[in-house]
Design a protein around this motif. Sequence first.
Motif, mmCIF file in Angstrom:
data_model
loop_
_atom_site.group_PDB
_atom_site.id
_atom_site.type_symbol
_atom_site.label_atom_id
_atom_site.label_comp_id
_atom_site.label_asym_id
_atom_site.label_seq_id
_atom_site.Cartn_x
_atom_site.Cartn_y
_atom_site.Cartn_z
ATOM 1 N N PHE A 109 0.749 -1.365 -0.016
ATOM 2 C CA PHE A 109 0.065 0.102 0.004
ATOM 3 C C PHE A 109 0.955 1.360 0.228
ATOM 4 N N HIS A 110 1.830 1.145 0.864
ATOM 5 C CA HIS A 110 2.889 2.362 0.776
ATOM 6 C C HIS A 110 3.346 2.655 -0.460
ATOM 7 N N TRP A 121 0.889 4.157 -2.878
ATOM 8 C CA TRP A 121 0.398 5.748 -2.476
ATOM 9 C C TRP A 121 1.227 6.701 -2.803
ATOM 10 N N LYS A 172 1.201 6.991 -6.518
ATOM 11 C CA LYS A 172 0.010 7.780 -6.816
ATOM 12 C C LYS A 172 0.015 9.362 -6.504
ATOM 13 N N TYR A 218 -0.796 14.491 1.915
ATOM 14 C CA TYR A 218 -0.943 13.093 1.660
ATOM 15 C C TYR A 218 -2.322 12.628 1.397
ATOM 16 N N THR A 219 -3.291 13.287 1.783
ATOM 17 C CA THR A 219 -4.544 12.953 1.722
ATOM 18 C C THR A 219 -5.538 13.640 0.845
#
Length: 132
Positions: free
Chosen positions: A40-41, A44, A47, A93-94
């Motif tokens: 996942f890291h 992410w 992305k 980050y979000t």
Amino acid sequence: PDTTLDEICRVLKPGGQFVVFGPNPRHYYALLTRLTPMRFHRFWVAKLLGESTHADVFPPFYRWGRLKDYRQAAERLPWDLVELHSWPGPTEYTRVLPIHFLFVLTDRLLSLSRQFHLLFLGVFKKRLNRKP
């Protein structure tokens, strides 16, 4: 961490300074990082950066870095903590998430308590040897 700090203490001249900068393991980013798998890291970071690089993705391993760790190091070793800076969590980050506003709100609330800031930077100075 104690072994590393002891070695720094051994080689640092009296009056010498050194800087410690790192993430706070008590921040929720660090907690979430520990709970998510490495794949996942990598996804992410790719992305967010628009790249498929894994150069800046490392397994999380936090053993030191809380606000009290900085203060305890200054008490345990012959150092003065001459500066201590902290930064609350960034929300970039979000930014790609539909619930980004919740992270912004959380970060603003956590910024009120320094112990939950994301990053700390401490400047330590080794005390001068005082001979009687």
